[in-house]
Design a protein around this motif. Sequence first.
Motif, PDB file in Angstrom:
ATOM      1  N   VAL A   7       0.853  -1.185   0.000  1.00 42.43           N
ATOM      2  CA  VAL A   7       0.000   0.000   0.000  1.00 42.43           C
ATOM      3  C   VAL A   7       0.890   1.236   0.000  1.00 42.43           C
ATOM      4  CG1 VAL A   7      -1.792   1.288   1.202  1.00 42.43           C
ATOM      5  CG2 VAL A   7      -1.815  -1.225   1.231  1.00 42.43           C
ATOM      6  N   CYS A   8       0.684   2.090  -0.992  1.00 40.18           N
ATOM      7  CA  CYS A   8       1.497   3.296  -1.109  1.00 40.18           C
ATOM      8  C   CYS A   8       1.106   4.354  -0.072  1.00 40.18           C
ATOM      9  CB  CYS A   8       1.327   3.905  -2.501  1.00 40.18           C
ATOM     10  SG  CYS A   8       1.905   2.874  -3.859  1.00 40.18           S
ATOM     11  N   HIS A   9       2.079   5.165   0.304  1.00 40.18           N
ATOM     12  CA  HIS A   9       1.868   6.406   1.053  1.00 40.18           C
ATOM     13  C   HIS A   9       1.228   6.198   2.423  1.00 40.18           C
ATOM     14  CE1 HIS A   9       2.774   7.802  -2.911  1.00 40.18           C
ATOM     15  NE2 HIS A   9       1.568   7.612  -3.390  1.00 40.18           N
ATOM     16  N   LEU A  10       1.481   5.025   3.026  1.00 38.34           N
ATOM     17  CA  LEU A  10       0.993   4.745   4.383  1.00 38.34           C
ATOM     18  C   LEU A  10      -0.504   5.032   4.510  1.00 38.34           C
ATOM     19  CD1 LEU A  10       1.840   3.734   7.164  1.00 38.34           C
ATOM     20  CD2 LEU A  10       2.536   6.062   7.757  1.00 38.34           C
ATOM     21  N   SER A  11      -1.264   4.686   3.456  1.00 36.62           N
ATOM     22  CA  SER A  11      -2.724   4.837   3.480  1.00 36.62           C
ATOM     23  C   SER A  11      -3.172   6.290   3.661  1.00 36.62           C
ATOM     24  CB  SER A  11      -3.347   3.963   4.570  1.00 36.62           C
ATOM     25  OG  SER A  11      -4.744   3.829   4.404  1.00 36.62           O
ATOM     26  N   PHE A  12      -2.343   7.236   3.200  1.00 39.54           N
ATOM     27  CA  PHE A  12      -2.674   8.661   3.253  1.00 39.54           C
ATOM     28  C   PHE A  12      -3.007   9.109   4.676  1.00 39.54           C
ATOM     29  CE2 PHE A  12      -2.586   8.032  -1.162  1.00 39.54           C
ATOM     30  CZ  PHE A  12      -2.518   9.269  -1.793  1.00 39.54           C
ATOM     31  N   PRO A  13      -2.005   9.214   5.540  1.00 36.35           N
ATOM     32  CA  PRO A  13      -2.259   9.509   6.954  1.00 36.35           C
ATOM     33  C   PRO A  13      -2.573  10.980   7.214  1.00 36.35           C
ATOM     34  CG  PRO A  13       0.093   9.423   6.556  1.00 36.35           C
ATOM     35  CD  PRO A  13      -0.563   9.047   5.260  1.00 36.35           C
ATOM     36  N   ASN A  14      -3.120  11.218   8.389  1.00 36.33           N
ATOM     37  CA  ASN A  14      -3.329  12.562   8.910  1.00 36.33           C
ATOM     38  C   ASN A  14      -3.032  12.484  10.401  1.00 36.33           C
ATOM     39  OD1 ASN A  14      -4.501  14.902  10.121  1.00 36.33           O
ATOM     40  ND2 ASN A  14      -5.812  15.188   8.331  1.00 36.33           N
ATOM     41  N   ALA A  15      -1.995  13.171  10.830  1.00 34.94           N
ATOM     42  CA  ALA A  15      -1.537  13.064  12.213  1.00 34.94           C
ATOM     43  C   ALA A  15      -2.570  13.567  13.215  1.00 34.94           C
ATOM     44  CB  ALA A  15      -0.220  13.821  12.393  1.00 34.94           C
ATOM     45  N   ASP A  16      -3.564  14.317  12.739  1.00 33.26           N
ATOM     46  CA  ASP A  16      -4.645  14.765  13.623  1.00 33.26           C
ATOM     47  C   ASP A  16      -5.760  13.736  13.740  1.00 33.26           C
ATOM     48  OD1 ASP A  16      -3.383  17.222  14.047  1.00 33.26           O
ATOM     49  OD2 ASP A  16      -4.299  18.093  12.250  1.00 33.26           O
ATOM     50  N   HIS A  17      -5.688  12.687  12.934  1.00 33.22           N
ATOM     51  CA  HIS A  17      -6.735  11.665  12.928  1.00 33.22           C
ATOM     52  C   HIS A  17      -6.086  10.279  12.841  1.00 33.22           C
ATOM     53  CE1 HIS A  17      -9.900  14.699  12.419  1.00 33.22           C
ATOM     54  NE2 HIS A  17      -9.066  15.294  11.592  1.00 33.22           N
ATOM     55  N   LEU A  18      -5.293   9.956  13.827  1.00 28.18           N
ATOM     56  CA  LEU A  18      -4.533   8.708  13.801  1.00 28.18           C
ATOM     57  C   LEU A  18      -5.411   7.478  13.979  1.00 28.18           C
ATOM     58  CD1 LEU A  18      -1.298   9.744  15.739  1.00 28.18           C
ATOM     59  CD2 LEU A  18      -1.536   9.327  13.292  1.00 28.18           C
ATOM     60  N   ASN A  19      -6.597   7.636  14.539  1.00 27.07           N
ATOM     61  CA  ASN A  19      -7.484   6.479  14.685  1.00 27.07           C
ATOM     62  C   ASN A  19      -7.843   5.887  13.324  1.00 27.07           C
ATOM     63  OD1 ASN A  19      -7.566   6.557  17.467  1.00 27.07           O
ATOM     64  ND2 ASN A  19      -9.371   7.892  17.538  1.00 27.07           N
ATOM     65  N   ARG A  20      -7.996   6.762  12.332  1.00 24.17           N
ATOM     66  CA  ARG A  20      -8.329   6.274  10.987  1.00 24.17           C
ATOM     67  C   ARG A  20      -7.195   5.422  10.438  1.00 24.17           C
ATOM     68  NH1 ARG A  20      -8.702  10.970   8.336  1.00 24.17           N
ATOM     69  NH2 ARG A  20     -10.812  11.269   9.106  1.00 24.17           N
ATOM     70  N   LEU A  21      -5.962   5.893  10.587  1.00 25.44           N
ATOM     71  CA  LEU A  21      -4.804   5.134  10.136  1.00 25.44           C
ATOM     72  C   LEU A  21      -4.685   3.830  10.919  1.00 25.44           C
ATOM     73  CD1 LEU A  21      -2.154   4.747   8.572  1.00 25.44           C
ATOM     74  CD2 LEU A  21      -1.023   6.181  10.295  1.00 25.44           C
ATOM     75  N   GLU A  22      -4.881   3.902  12.224  1.00 25.70           N
ATOM     76  CA  GLU A  22      -4.767   2.695  13.045  1.00 25.70           C
ATOM     77  C   GLU A  22      -5.799   1.655  12.631  1.00 25.70           C
ATOM     78  OE1 GLU A  22      -3.941   1.600  17.714  1.00 25.70           O
ATOM     79  OE2 GLU A  22      -5.030   3.440  17.226  1.00 25.70           O
ATOM     80  N   ASN A  23      -6.983   2.098  12.250  1.00 23.69           N
ATOM     81  CA  ASN A  23      -8.010   1.164  11.807  1.00 23.69           C
ATOM     82  C   ASN A  23      -7.554   0.376  10.578  1.00 23.69           C
ATOM     83  OD1 ASN A  23     -10.960   0.253  11.767  1.00 23.69           O
ATOM     84  ND2 ASN A  23     -10.713   1.092   9.713  1.00 23.69           N
ATOM     85  N   ALA A  24      -6.943   1.084   9.621  1.00 24.03           N
ATOM     86  CA  ALA A  24      -6.437   0.401   8.422  1.00 24.03           C
ATOM     87  C   ALA A  24      -5.301  -0.547   8.778  1.00 24.03           C
ATOM     88  CB  ALA A  24      -5.976   1.426   7.395  1.00 24.03           C
ATOM     89  N   LEU A  25      -4.366  -0.070   9.576  1.00 25.35           N
ATOM     90  CA  LEU A  25      -3.196  -0.879   9.922  1.00 25.35           C
ATOM     91  C   LEU A  25      -3.597  -2.138  10.679  1.00 25.35           C
ATOM     92  CD1 LEU A  25      -0.805   1.994  11.085  1.00 25.35           C
ATOM     93  CD2 LEU A  25      -0.708   0.759   8.913  1.00 25.35           C
ATOM     94  N   GLU A  26      -4.545  -2.014  11.582  1.00 24.74           N
ATOM     95  CA  GLU A  26      -4.963  -3.183  12.356  1.00 24.74           C
ATOM     96  C   GLU A  26      -5.671  -4.210  11.485  1.00 24.74           C
ATOM     97  OE1 GLU A  26      -7.167  -1.566  15.641  1.00 24.74           O
ATOM     98  OE2 GLU A  26      -5.346  -1.288  16.855  1.00 24.74           O
ATOM     99  N   GLN A  27      -6.343  -3.754  10.447  1.00 22.93           N
ATOM    100  CA  GLN A  27      -6.929  -4.711   9.507  1.00 22.93           C
ATOM    101  C   GLN A  27      -5.848  -5.507   8.786  1.00 22.93           C
ATOM    102  OE1 GLN A  27     -10.390  -3.427   7.011  1.00 22.93           O
ATOM    103  NE2 GLN A  27      -9.934  -1.410   7.885  1.00 22.93           N
ATOM    104  N   TRP A  28      -4.735  -4.848   8.458  1.00 23.45           N
ATOM    105  CA  TRP A  28      -3.662  -5.510   7.708  1.00 23.45           C
ATOM    106  C   TRP A  28      -2.781  -6.397   8.588  1.00 23.45           C
ATOM    107  CZ3 TRP A  28      -1.648  -0.257   5.436  1.00 23.45           C
ATOM    108  CH2 TRP A  28      -2.636   0.291   4.601  1.00 23.45           C
ATOM    109  N   GLU A  29      -2.724  -6.106   9.864  1.00 17.55           N
ATOM    110  CA  GLU A  29      -1.725  -6.722  10.744  1.00 17.55           C
ATOM    111  C   GLU A  29      -1.676  -8.252  10.664  1.00 17.55           C
ATOM    112  OE1 GLU A  29      -0.007  -8.723  13.988  1.00 17.55           O
ATOM    113  OE2 GLU A  29      -2.193  -8.504  13.798  1.00 17.55           O
ATOM    114  N   PRO A  30      -2.800  -8.974  10.573  1.00 16.15           N
ATOM    115  CA  PRO A  30      -2.701 -10.435  10.542  1.00 16.15           C
ATOM    116  C   PRO A  30      -2.110 -11.006   9.254  1.00 16.15           C
ATOM    117  CG  PRO A  30      -4.900  -9.707  11.251  1.00 16.15           C
ATOM    118  CD  PRO A  30      -4.203  -8.529  10.666  1.00 16.15           C
TER     119      PRO A  30
END
Length: 323
Positions: A194-217
């Motif tokens: 996935v390019c560009h770390l799923s388009f993060p926003n440091a003010d809304h890290l919960n959104r990024l964490e949601n994507a990352l946790e889906q991928w983790e397994p």
Amino acid sequence: MKKIDGHLHLVRSLAGLSAKGRMTPLGNGKAIWDNGMFLNLIPEGWGDHDFTAESALKVMEDNEVEKAVLLQGSLYGFQNYYSYQAAKKYPDKFIAAFSVDPFADDAMEIVRRHVEDLGFRAIKLEISQGGGLHGYHHPFRLDTSPELGKLFHFFADYPGFVITVDYGDYTQFSYEPEAIVNLARRYPKLDFVVCHLSFPNADHLNRLENALEQWEPYENITTEISAIQDIEKETTFPFPRCQKDVALAKKVLGAKRIFWGTDSPWSSTFNSYHNLATWLEETDIFTESELEDVMYNNANRIYFKPQNVQAMRDSEDPVFQDM
């Protein structure tokens, strides 16, 4: 420290296509879209209306970058054959991914040529609404589109093949982190980036964490961190907002599933290539051994697999001409 730029674009003939129309080069690294949007696309001194392999090699040498992954993008127009020529001429420096519009009538013929004849073992799918396929096609899903399904079934015959995806940010209907999970589960012998770390926003890290946790397994999902400075609109070195994004990615995925890249040339018009190449070394996010993984080992493991490198080296194209 050894480095691989995991996201670099070569440009021989600028031919951008997006929701903004066609792109016209203006010289001196500048260009304009059909809708009138002007942009400074190539840093001064890198190329007037192109960014050649030789120019890239000089930038890489000046910044102690050993190798690069050549990706495609609608911003520049697909540079498939030029990337092939570059990888054939400089096999120790470049490996290339190709792109195709899966909705084109000849899509499967194009895919077969690039994989079977030219030896590509990676494809870049820039599906974003802002800069890719969703900007000039009706909405579709990566994991359910029959046109894309045909491609994935074909790639399944090549274990270790890399599927690189740019799906844009959450405001775009192309944003599909959950589709990456479905594909990784469906095709366990393929690698998904996935390019560009799923388009993060440091003010809304919960959104990024949601994507990352889906991928983790799923060990066959990795992410690269190119252009996150552009996404965060950050020009203050060493990019404190980006540090928050990457620290979260490490926490969830670990250091072996993240790798560095720049998305140059355009990203190097906002921040110098030198700063993009060194910013992680100025942080305490990674230990020294972890940083070696992020800057070199992970991209090397995913893209520069021996069988993938050999496939392109062994390819024979009857119309091939050296650059």
